[in-house]
Write a protein that holds these residues in place. Structure first.
Motif, PDB file in Angstrom:
ATOM      1  N   SER A 183       0.812  -1.217   0.000  1.00 52.75           N
ATOM      2  CA  SER A 183       0.000   0.000   0.000  1.00 52.75           C
ATOM      3  C   SER A 183       0.848   1.272   0.000  1.00 52.75           C
ATOM      4  CB  SER A 183      -0.911  -0.005   1.230  1.00 52.75           C
ATOM      5  OG  SER A 183      -0.110   0.031   2.398  1.00 52.75           O
ATOM      6  N   ARG A 184       2.164   1.143  -0.110  1.00 52.96           N
ATOM      7  CA  ARG A 184       3.039   2.307  -0.004  1.00 52.96           C
ATOM      8  C   ARG A 184       3.500   2.792  -1.372  1.00 52.96           C
ATOM      9  NH1 ARG A 184       1.184   3.943   4.460  1.00 52.96           N
ATOM     10  NH2 ARG A 184       1.492   2.514   6.191  1.00 52.96           N
ATOM     11  N   ARG A 185       3.481   4.091  -1.560  1.00 51.28           N
ATOM     12  CA  ARG A 185       3.847   4.652  -2.860  1.00 51.28           C
ATOM     13  C   ARG A 185       4.826   5.811  -2.691  1.00 51.28           C
ATOM     14  NH1 ARG A 185       0.589   8.322  -6.713  1.00 51.28           N
ATOM     15  NH2 ARG A 185       1.573   7.970  -8.741  1.00 51.28           N
ATOM     16  N   LEU A 186       5.969   5.654  -3.334  1.00 53.32           N
ATOM     17  CA  LEU A 186       7.000   6.685  -3.391  1.00 53.32           C
ATOM     18  C   LEU A 186       6.949   7.331  -4.768  1.00 53.32           C
ATOM     19  CD1 LEU A 186       9.884   7.986  -2.843  1.00 53.32           C
ATOM     20  CD2 LEU A 186      10.838   5.798  -3.555  1.00 53.32           C
ATOM     21  N   VAL A 187       6.919   8.659  -4.810  1.00 50.24           N
ATOM     22  CA  VAL A 187       6.953   9.369  -6.097  1.00 50.24           C
ATOM     23  C   VAL A 187       8.215  10.226  -6.155  1.00 50.24           C
ATOM     24  CG1 VAL A 187       5.846  11.122  -7.542  1.00 50.24           C
ATOM     25  CG2 VAL A 187       4.452   9.385  -6.392  1.00 50.24           C
ATOM     26  N   TYR A 188       8.944  10.104  -7.261  1.00 46.78           N
ATOM     27  CA  TYR A 188      10.158  10.887  -7.511  1.00 46.78           C
ATOM     28  C   TYR A 188       9.914  11.740  -8.754  1.00 46.78           C
ATOM     29  CZ  TYR A 188      14.907  11.618  -9.436  1.00 46.78           C
ATOM     30  OH  TYR A 188      16.047  12.163  -9.986  1.00 46.78           O
ATOM     31  N   SER A 189       9.949  13.050  -8.584  1.00 48.00           N
ATOM     32  CA  SER A 189       9.622  13.943  -9.703  1.00 48.00           C
ATOM     33  C   SER A 189      10.695  13.944 -10.786  1.00 48.00           C
ATOM     34  CB  SER A 189       9.452  15.384  -9.206  1.00 48.00           C
ATOM     35  OG  SER A 189      10.708  15.934  -8.808  1.00 48.00           O
TER      36      SER A 189
ATOM     37  N   ARG B  99      -0.938  12.344  -6.259  1.00 49.47           N
ATOM     38  CA  ARG B  99      -1.841  12.633  -5.136  1.00 49.47           C
ATOM     39  C   ARG B  99      -1.791  11.576  -4.037  1.00 49.47           C
ATOM     40  NH1 ARG B  99      -5.440  16.108  -3.716  1.00 49.47           N
ATOM     41  NH2 ARG B  99      -6.826  14.673  -2.652  1.00 49.47           N
ATOM     42  N   GLN B 100      -1.600  12.102  -2.817  1.00 47.72           N
ATOM     43  CA  GLN B 100      -1.671  11.319  -1.579  1.00 47.72           C
ATOM     44  C   GLN B 100      -0.688  10.161  -1.540  1.00 47.72           C
ATOM     45  OE1 GLN B 100      -5.894  10.695  -0.890  1.00 47.72           O
ATOM     46  NE2 GLN B 100      -6.043  12.739   0.007  1.00 47.72           N
ATOM     47  N   CYS B 101       0.418  10.324  -2.253  1.00 49.58           N
ATOM     48  CA  CYS B 101       1.486   9.326  -2.121  1.00 49.58           C
ATOM     49  C   CYS B 101       2.077   9.413  -0.710  1.00 49.58           C
ATOM     50  CB  CYS B 101       2.562   9.532  -3.188  1.00 49.58           C
ATOM     51  SG  CYS B 101       3.428  11.098  -3.068  1.00 49.58           S
ATOM     52  N   ASP B 102       2.818   8.380  -0.341  1.00 55.66           N
ATOM     53  CA  ASP B 102       3.389   8.353   1.013  1.00 55.66           C
ATOM     54  C   ASP B 102       4.575   9.298   1.138  1.00 55.66           C
ATOM     55  OD1 ASP B 102       2.009   6.012   2.606  1.00 55.66           O
ATOM     56  OD2 ASP B 102       2.103   5.476   0.492  1.00 55.66           O
ATOM     57  N   LEU B 103       5.350   9.401   0.073  1.00 56.89           N
ATOM     58  CA  LEU B 103       6.471  10.354   0.071  1.00 56.89           C
ATOM     59  C   LEU B 103       6.614  10.920  -1.335  1.00 56.89           C
ATOM     60  CD1 LEU B 103       9.009  11.663   1.384  1.00 56.89           C
ATOM     61  CD2 LEU B 103      10.307   9.688   0.574  1.00 56.89           C
ATOM     62  N   LEU B 104       6.664  12.238  -1.426  1.00 54.15           N
ATOM     63  CA  LEU B 104       6.941  12.901  -2.697  1.00 54.15           C
ATOM     64  C   LEU B 104       8.345  13.491  -2.626  1.00 54.15           C
ATOM     65  CD1 LEU B 104       6.235  14.082  -5.461  1.00 54.15           C
ATOM     66  CD2 LEU B 104       5.025  15.952  -4.290  1.00 54.15           C
ATOM     67  N   VAL B 105       9.242  12.941  -3.448  1.00 52.10           N
ATOM     68  CA  VAL B 105      10.599  13.482  -3.575  1.00 52.10           C
ATOM     69  C   VAL B 105      10.557  14.451  -4.743  1.00 52.10           C
ATOM     70  CG1 VAL B 105      13.015  12.936  -3.994  1.00 52.10           C
ATOM     71  CG2 VAL B 105      11.603  11.359  -2.661  1.00 52.10           C
ATOM     72  N   LEU B 106      10.651  15.740  -4.426  1.00 53.35           N
ATOM     73  CA  LEU B 106      10.325  16.778  -5.402  1.00 53.35           C
ATOM     74  C   LEU B 106      11.531  17.675  -5.648  1.00 53.35           C
ATOM     75  CD1 LEU B 106       7.933  18.028  -7.011  1.00 53.35           C
ATOM     76  CD2 LEU B 106       7.439  19.417  -4.985  1.00 53.35           C
ATOM     77  N   GLU B 107      11.836  17.878  -6.915  1.00 49.85           N
ATOM     78  CA  GLU B 107      12.948  18.790  -7.222  1.00 49.85           C
ATOM     79  C   GLU B 107      12.582  20.214  -6.823  1.00 49.85           C
ATOM     80  OE1 GLU B 107      13.266  21.613  -9.997  1.00 49.85           O
ATOM     81  OE2 GLU B 107      13.437  20.181 -11.660  1.00 49.85           O
ATOM     82  N   CYS B 108      13.584  20.967  -6.378  1.00 50.84           N
ATOM     83  CA  CYS B 108      13.377  22.354  -5.932  1.00 50.84           C
ATOM     84  C   CYS B 108      14.624  23.121  -6.358  1.00 50.84           C
ATOM     85  CB  CYS B 108      13.188  22.373  -4.416  1.00 50.84           C
ATOM     86  SG  CYS B 108      12.824  24.007  -3.752  1.00 50.84           S
TER      87      CYS B 108
ATOM     88  N   GLY C 156      22.573  11.101   1.748  1.00 46.73           N
ATOM     89  CA  GLY C 156      22.608  10.142   2.859  1.00 46.73           C
ATOM     90  C   GLY C 156      21.293  10.079   3.615  1.00 46.73           C
ATOM     91  N   TRP C 157      20.362  10.995   3.327  1.00 47.80           N
ATOM     92  CA  TRP C 157      19.050  10.957   4.011  1.00 47.80           C
ATOM     93  C   TRP C 157      18.315   9.671   3.623  1.00 47.80           C
ATOM     94  CZ3 TRP C 157      13.756  11.365   2.376  1.00 47.80           C
ATOM     95  CH2 TRP C 157      12.860  11.550   3.438  1.00 47.80           C
ATOM     96  N   SER C 158      17.717   9.042   4.600  1.00 47.23           N
ATOM     97  CA  SER C 158      17.132   7.732   4.371  1.00 47.23           C
ATOM     98  C   SER C 158      15.820   7.621   5.109  1.00 47.23           C
ATOM     99  CB  SER C 158      18.130   6.687   4.882  1.00 47.23           C
ATOM    100  OG  SER C 158      17.595   5.411   4.753  1.00 47.23           O
ATOM    101  N   THR C 159      14.894   6.867   4.535  1.00 44.22           N
ATOM    102  CA  THR C 159      13.604   6.657   5.200  1.00 44.22           C
ATOM    103  C   THR C 159      13.026   5.302   4.792  1.00 44.22           C
ATOM    104  OG1 THR C 159      11.437   7.656   5.659  1.00 44.22           O
ATOM    105  CG2 THR C 159      12.228   7.821   3.401  1.00 44.22           C
ATOM    106  N   THR C 160      12.284   4.706   5.699  1.00 42.32           N
ATOM    107  CA  THR C 160      11.643   3.427   5.393  1.00 42.32           C
ATOM    108  C   THR C 160      10.132   3.603   5.351  1.00 42.32           C
ATOM    109  OG1 THR C 160      11.718   2.872   7.720  1.00 42.32           O
ATOM    110  CG2 THR C 160      13.459   1.967   6.352  1.00 42.32           C
ATOM    111  N   PHE C 161       9.477   2.705   4.633  1.00 39.21           N
ATOM    112  CA  PHE C 161       8.025   2.724   4.488  1.00 39.21           C
ATOM    113  C   PHE C 161       7.496   1.426   5.088  1.00 39.21           C
ATOM    114  CE2 PHE C 161       7.776   6.060   1.153  1.00 39.21           C
ATOM    115  CZ  PHE C 161       9.123   6.165   0.892  1.00 39.21           C
ATOM    116  N   GLU C 162       6.745   1.556   6.178  1.00 30.98           N
ATOM    117  CA  GLU C 162       6.192   0.369   6.823  1.00 30.98           C
ATOM    118  C   GLU C 162       4.772   0.146   6.316  1.00 30.98           C
ATOM    119  OE1 GLU C 162       8.245  -1.286   8.493  1.00 30.98           O
ATOM    120  OE2 GLU C 162       9.764   0.189   9.011  1.00 30.98           O
ATOM    121  N   ASP C 163       4.410  -1.115   6.137  1.00 37.37           N
ATOM    122  CA  ASP C 163       3.022  -1.400   5.768  1.00 37.37           C
ATOM    123  C   ASP C 163       2.151  -1.526   7.009  1.00 37.37           C
ATOM    124  OD1 ASP C 163       2.182  -1.475   3.072  1.00 37.37           O
ATOM    125  OD2 ASP C 163       3.793  -2.933   2.759  1.00 37.37           O
TER     126      ASP C 163
END
Ligand SMILES: [Zn+2]
Ligand SMILES: [Zn+2]
Length: 253
Positions: free
Chosen positions: A156-162, A176-185, A246-253
């Motif tokens: 059920s986990r969704r990572l989006v990378y722009s 929309r409503q993804c668990d993590l949006l990695v967005l360029e800035c 080096g930033w890291s994150t996990t997605f738990e179900d």
């Protein structure tokens, strides 16, 4: 699913930010999304098991997103003992096979035939790619003709990378409503161009997309003197981080 950010920088050299690269463990796959300069250095520093990467996924063909791919392929041939025997799957937009052929013309046949299989798959938006227990999906974004964003979905986990993108409400809708949006800035408002996002545009995308978390990346040095968090916070109230290498994150179900 686990994400480790390897490169939050751009082609404007930064002492602390390498060019684009994101390591994702999802399903049975160990995926590198983009592979810009400095990626191989970060793989070693962060003790990522690069010898067993299964996929390299390219978002577009700007050099800050693929320069270390030949280095990685060569390392499988001469940089490990015994040499790599498992296939390496290179996935990207239409034109990826041609890019590798042109790199081979420059460096040698080993780019596409290093003694282990280089399996190339070109995706068109709308296709889903099976990562073995997780799915990779591209989405067309306005940056270069071939540019795509990606999502990786596991359970059920969704990572989006722009990846690199200009402003596009359709991308916000897709994310929309993804668990993590990695967005360029990329750039401050004073330097805005159609091919990249400003913090103000990131805020508008985050407001529309409502991701559960937001991580900003691909920062050119001038944008770092802007109050990015303050600008985003006016429109998006979820948790936000300006990612660092080096930033890291996990997605738990
Ligand atoms: Zn870039
Ligand atoms: Zn680019």
């Amino acid at each position: 699913m686990k994400l480790t950010v390897l490169g939050t920088g751009t082609i404007a050299f930064s002492p602390k930010r390498s060019c684009a690269a994101y390591y994702v463990e999802a399903g049975d796959a160990r995926v590198l999304m983009d592979c810009g300069s400095g990626t191989t250095r970060r793989l070693a520093e962060l003790v990522i098991p690069w010898q067993t990467l299964t996929h390299v996924v390219l978002s577009h063909f700007h050099i800050d997103h693929h320069q270390d791919l030949p280095t990685l392929i060569f390392a499988g041939k001469y940089g490990m003992l015994p040499p790599r025997s498992a296939p390496l799957h290179v996935v990207g937009p239409v034109g990826t096979a041609d890019l590798l052929q042109r790199l081979a013309a420059a460096y040698g046949d080993w780019v596409t035939a290093p003694g282990y299989e280089i399996r190339i798959t070109e995706l068109t938006p709308g296709m889903m790619f099976d990562l073995g227990g997780a799915w990779l999906e591209p989405f067309k974004v306005p940056h270069t003709p071939e540019s795509v964003a990606y999502s990786i979905t596991e359970n059920s986990r969704r990572l989006v990378y722009s990846a690199d993108t200009g402003f596009d409400p359709a991308f916000a809708e897709w994310a929309r409503q993804c668990d993590l949006l990695v967005l360029e800035c990329s750039l401050p408002q004073t330097m805005a161009i159609p091919e990249h996002l400003t913090p103000e545009q990131c805020a508008e995308i985050a407001r529309r997309a409502e991701p559960k978390r937001l991580a900003l990346t691909h920062l050119y040095p001038p944008v770092e003197s802007v109050d990015i968090a303050g600008i985003i916070g006016r429109q998006y109230h979820g948790p936000m981080v300006i990612a660092h290498d080096g930033w890291s994150t996990t997605f738990e179900d």
